[in-house]
Motif scaffolding. Structure first.
Motif, short mmCIF file in Angstrom:
data_model
loop_
_atom_site.label_atom_id
_atom_site.label_comp_id
_atom_site.label_asym_id
_atom_site.label_seq_id
_atom_site.Cartn_x
_atom_site.Cartn_y
_atom_site.Cartn_z
N LEU A 62 0.82 -1.22 0.00
CA LEU A 62 0.00 0.00 0.00
C LEU A 62 0.85 1.26 0.00
CD1 LEU A 62 -2.92 -0.91 2.42
CD2 LEU A 62 -3.03 -0.52 -0.05
N SER A 63 1.91 1.27 0.78
CA SER A 63 2.76 2.46 0.80
C SER A 63 3.50 2.65 -0.51
CB SER A 63 3.74 2.38 1.97
OG SER A 63 4.71 1.39 1.74
N THR A 64 3.79 1.57 -1.21
CA THR A 64 4.43 1.69 -2.52
C THR A 64 3.47 2.25 -3.55
OG1 THR A 64 5.82 -0.21 -2.00
CG2 THR A 64 5.68 0.41 -4.31
N VAL A 65 2.26 1.74 -3.57
CA VAL A 65 1.28 2.16 -4.58
C VAL A 65 0.73 3.55 -4.28
CG1 VAL A 65 -0.97 1.60 -5.56
CG2 VAL A 65 0.67 -0.21 -5.14
N LEU A 66 0.41 3.83 -3.03
CA LEU A 66 -0.28 5.07 -2.70
C LEU A 66 0.63 6.19 -2.22
CD1 LEU A 66 -3.31 3.53 -0.79
CD2 LEU A 66 -3.19 4.24 -3.19
N CYS A 67 1.84 5.88 -1.81
CA CYS A 67 2.68 6.90 -1.19
C CYS A 67 3.97 7.08 -1.97
CB CYS A 67 2.95 6.54 0.26
SG CYS A 67 1.45 6.41 1.26
N CYS A 68 5.07 6.87 -1.33
CA CYS A 68 6.39 7.13 -1.88
C CYS A 68 6.98 5.84 -2.45
CB CYS A 68 7.29 7.70 -0.79
SG CYS A 68 8.94 8.09 -1.32
N LEU A 69 7.18 5.80 -3.75
CA LEU A 69 7.63 4.58 -4.43
C LEU A 69 8.98 4.06 -3.94
CD1 LEU A 69 6.89 2.57 -6.70
CD2 LEU A 69 8.19 4.03 -8.23
N PRO A 70 10.04 4.88 -3.86
CA PRO A 70 11.34 4.31 -3.44
C PRO A 70 11.33 3.71 -2.04
CG PRO A 70 11.64 6.47 -4.42
CD PRO A 70 10.18 6.28 -4.24
N LEU A 71 10.76 4.39 -1.08
CA LEU A 71 10.71 3.84 0.28
C LEU A 71 9.78 2.64 0.35
CD1 LEU A 71 10.64 7.13 2.37
CD2 LEU A 71 12.55 5.56 2.04
#
Length: 124
Positions: A62-71
């Motif tokens: 979820l954090s990859t898709v909705l937020c910051c891709l590298p982190l």
């Protein structure tokens, strides 16, 4: 060190019991040491924990898709290594990977919020 050619006191031509044992040669009928540590395997310190730690893979995705891709990608890599480390017996490493996956997912969400706040202030 004793000489393996020394014979026993009873006059037989067998070496006495300690001669071969001290020379590092296992005696006939000796019980093999199955509990001896294997090369390259660290001995375990205590029993295994009861359950595998949560890998936080859902939060990582979820954090990859909705937020910051590298982190988020770092979080996914850490989350997928939890099961492998657990299966290898590295329980502390598995727990550390699970904690790192959670940490990077949180950092990804915070970075996204900060980005959108700055974006809305500058162009809003």
């Amino acid at each position: 060190m004793t000489n393996p050619n020394d014979f026993s006191e009873d006059g037989t031509d067998r070496p006495h019991a300690g001669a071969l044992q001290h020379a590092g040669v296992p005696q006939y009928g000796a019980i093999p040491q199955y509990d001896a540590p294997q090369y390259g395997v660290a001995p375990q310190q205590g029993a295994a924990p009861a359950t595998e730690p949560d890998s936080n893979l859902g939060w990582a995705i979820l954090s990859t898709v909705l937020c910051c891709l590298p982190l988020g990608i770092v979080s996914i890599v850490k989350a997928t290594s939890v099961g492998r480390l657990w299966a290898m017996g590295d329980y502390a490493g598995a727990q550390q990977a699970a904690d790192d996956a959670k940490k990077f997912a949180i950092w990804s969400a915070v970075a996204s919020v900060v980005f959108w706040l700055i974006f809305s202030i500058v162009w809003g």
